[in-house]
Scaffold this motif. Structure first.
Motif: not given
Length: 196
Positions: A98-101, A121-128, A159-171
């Motif tokens: 899922t894409i959140d926040h 980005v959250n891994n909601v699948s329950g598996r890696q 990993a399952a239920h792990e979250a990754l943050s992202f940031e991108t810039r557009v000049p």
């Protein structure tokens, strides 16, 4: 009171009708005197019909349970089923993420505007799982695409239920940009739209 026939045809039609009635009465009396026997298959018909209806009901119930318990597997096998699930309010997430926040903000660097978009980005699948590439799209007020780019989230599986943050810039983002849409490149099932 009896009506008198007016033409010779009326007389013959009346006689034919009386003869037909007499013949029908004879036929009924013959049927009453003969013993009635039900065909052999008719005796078990009630039970057989009942079992057929019970079997049909059990199959429909099992199909309903399967549809409720395994929506992802059903949508993977029959992609058109995703629309039916959406119509009844069930979201089917084939990507497993899922894409959140999502937070778009405008910053200035050396007097120039820079659109910064961050989220999780959250891994909601329950598996890696390997994270698919993200595609970001800037939309105008008519929700038409005016600028798009992609970012890679992680090289290794998450990993399952792990979250990754992202940031991108557009000049110098396009002035007509009103919203950003973020989706996974491999799957269009998950979309997050926000206004900057």
């Amino acid at each position: 009171m009896w009506l008198l026939p007016r033409t010779p045809d009326d007389v013959s039609e009346g006689l034919e009708a009386k003869l037909n009635l007499i013949e029908q009465a004879k036929q009924r009396s013959r049927e009453k005197t003969q013993p009635r026997r039900a065909p052999l298959h008719q005796h078990a018909g009630g039970r057989r019909d009942r079992w057929q209806w019970l079997s049909l009901g059990a199959m429909v119930a099992m199909l309903g349970i399967a549809i409720g318990l395994w929506p992802q597997q059903i949508v993977m096998a029959f992609p058109a089923a995703a629309k039916l699930y959406a119509q009844v309010g069930v979201k089917v997430n084939l990507a497993g993420f899922t894409i959140d926040h999502v937070v778009p903000r405008l910053e200035y660097a050396e007097g120039e505007p820079v659109l910064v978009i961050s989220g999780v980005v959250n891994n909601v699948s329950g598996r890696q799982r390997a994270v698919p590439k993200l595609q970001l799209v800037l939309l105008d007020d008519a929700e038409q695409e005016i600028y798009a780019w992609s970012i890679v989230m992680a090289e290794s599986p998450v990993a399952a239920h792990e979250a990754l943050s992202f940031e991108t810039r557009v000049p110098a983002p396009p002035e007509k940009a009103e919203a950003v849409e973020i989706r996974f490149v491999r799957s269009d099932e998950i979309t997050a739209s926000v206004s900057p």
